[in-house]
Design a protein around this motif. Structure first.
Motif, short mmCIF file in Angstrom:
data_model
loop_
_atom_site.label_atom_id
_atom_site.label_comp_id
_atom_site.label_asym_id
_atom_site.label_seq_id
_atom_site.Cartn_x
_atom_site.Cartn_y
_atom_site.Cartn_z
N UNK A 15 0.86 -1.20 0.00
CA UNK A 15 0.00 0.00 0.00
C UNK A 15 0.89 1.24 0.00
N UNK A 16 0.75 2.10 -1.01
CA UNK A 16 1.47 3.37 -0.98
C UNK A 16 0.60 4.39 -0.24
N UNK A 17 1.26 5.36 0.41
CA UNK A 17 0.49 6.30 1.24
C UNK A 17 -0.10 5.58 2.44
N UNK A 18 0.65 4.62 2.97
CA UNK A 18 0.13 3.76 4.05
C UNK A 18 0.38 4.29 5.45
N UNK A 19 0.87 5.55 5.55
CA UNK A 19 1.21 6.06 6.89
C UNK A 19 0.10 6.90 7.50
N UNK A 20 -0.96 7.18 6.74
CA UNK A 20 -1.96 8.16 7.21
C UNK A 20 -3.31 7.85 6.57
N UNK A 21 -4.36 8.40 7.16
CA UNK A 21 -5.68 8.40 6.53
C UNK A 21 -6.16 7.04 6.03
N UNK A 98 -4.11 19.68 -3.28
CA UNK A 98 -3.73 21.09 -3.17
C UNK A 98 -4.80 21.91 -3.89
N UNK A 99 -5.57 22.71 -3.15
CA UNK A 99 -6.59 23.52 -3.82
C UNK A 99 -5.93 24.57 -4.70
N UNK A 196 -8.10 16.32 4.11
CA UNK A 196 -9.30 17.17 4.04
C UNK A 196 -9.11 18.48 4.81
N UNK A 197 -7.99 18.60 5.55
CA UNK A 197 -7.79 19.81 6.37
C UNK A 197 -7.74 21.07 5.52
N UNK A 198 -7.23 20.95 4.28
CA UNK A 198 -7.11 22.12 3.40
C UNK A 198 -8.34 22.35 2.53
N UNK A 199 -9.36 21.52 2.72
CA UNK A 199 -10.54 21.63 1.88
C UNK A 199 -11.64 22.38 2.64
N UNK A 206 -19.49 12.73 4.82
CA UNK A 206 -18.10 12.33 5.08
C UNK A 206 -18.06 11.10 5.99
N UNK A 207 -17.18 10.16 5.66
CA UNK A 207 -17.08 8.93 6.45
C UNK A 207 -15.69 8.82 7.08
#
Ligand SMILES: NC(=O)c1ccc[n+]([C@@H]2O[C@H](COP(=O)([O-])OP(=O)(O)OC[C@H]3O[C@@H](n4cnc5c(N)ncnc54)[C@H](OP(=O)(O)O)[C@@H]3O)[C@@H](O)[C@H]2O)c1
Length: 267
Positions: A15-21, A98-99, A196-199, A206-207
């Motif tokens: 899994x890539x990006x497996x450290x968060x979320x 990135x918005x 989602x913090x920057x959104x 949201x789940x």
């Protein structure tokens, strides 16, 4: 013989990006289902913290990696396979949001988004698919987004990258089936993660990442191409996107408040 979903007896799950979320929740879920999981992201300490949370019967190993470095991706994939065995299931999940405001876009936000979301995923596919084709076995999951279905304000970089990923997954699904390599795409709605913090948008339905991980793990055992959730949100979006663009665009403009006078500085 047709391609089929991977089983934990086929090899490891990467899994890539497996450290968060979502990636973190998925790694822990699959490990609790008995999978041997290897997680990658750039920050070793974050990966190790996730690996330390496993409560059996599977396990999690870590392989730090920046997916934008294609040579490093090739090296890490080779290293995972020599240390832990064949990658049976690869979940290409690393991504950034990135918005971009069109009044003052920063090209580097486009470049970074495409580098991680699109080129990083392409680098992973390039390392994985020849190995899986040789073995006549494997399962690649590409994490796209419900924003792939149509344009949304401030998502001109993110949405474009995710639409490209959905298209990439479709092409791979068409091509790789005859080599018994199975391909799926995931198109989540809003999931409560640091991304989602920057959104600043409202985030209907949201789940939690754990619920997203449950949906994904269940989806990986099915033959469906697209795994989408929460369905009442993503199916409503699909219905909206099915409208002609000349109806869809003003509707979204109104729903998201982009029909109001702008507050951009006048020069
Ligand atoms: N959250 C949502 O609402 C939502 C909705 C639809 C789709 N998605 C997609 O789901 C995926 C996971 O998102 P998330 O919300 O779970 O985000 P997140 O919590 O921010 O996690 C992103 C993960 O990607 C890693 N990453 C970022 N850049 C990387 C790079 N260059 N190389 C390797 N790893 C990298 C991060 O670790 P490091 O920074 O340490 O590298 C982290 O592990 C993304 O593709 C996202 O677009 C999310």
């Amino acid at each position: 013989m047709k391609a089929r979903p991977a089983r934990k007896t086929d090899g490891v799950c990467w899994i890539t990006g497996g450290s968060s979320g979502i990636g973190k929740a998925l790694a822990l879920r699959l490990a609790s289902n008995g999978w041997h999981v290897v997680i990658s992201a750039r920050t070793r300490e974050d990966l190790q913290a996730v690996a330390g949370q496993v409560d059996g019967p599977g396990r999690i190993d870590v392989a730090p990696l920046d997916t934008t470095d294609a040579d490093a991706v090739e090296r890490v994939v080779a290293q995972i396979e020599s240390e832990h065995g064949p990658i049976a299931l690869a979940v290409l999940n690393a991504g950034i949001y990135l918005p971009v405001r069109s009044e003052s876009p920063d090209f580097s936000d486009y470049a970074k988004t495409f580098a991680v979301n699109l080129n990083g995923t392409a680098a992973c596919v390039s390392a994985l698919s020849p190995r899986m084709v040789r073995r006549r076995s494997g399962h690649i999951v590409i994490v796209s987004s419900a924003t792939a279905f149509g344009g949304m304000p401030t998502a001109s970089a993110y949405g474009a990258s995710k639409a490209a990923l959905l298209n990439m997954a479709e092409a791979l699904r068409i091509e790789l089936d005859r080599y018994q390599v199975f391909v799926q795409a995931v198109t989540p709605g809003f999931v409560e993660t640091p991304a989602q913090d920057d959104n600043a948008f409202p985030k209907p339905f949201m789940i939690s990442p754990e619920k997203a991980a449950r949906r994904m793990a269940a989806g990986f055992t099915s033959r469906r191409f697209q795994i989408t959730f929460p369905r009442r949100f993503t199916w409503a979006l699909k219905a909206l996107y099915a409208l002609p663009a000349d109806w869809y665009i003003p509707l979204v403009r109104k729903q998201t408040g982009w029909d109001k006078p702008d507050d951009a500085p006048k020069s």
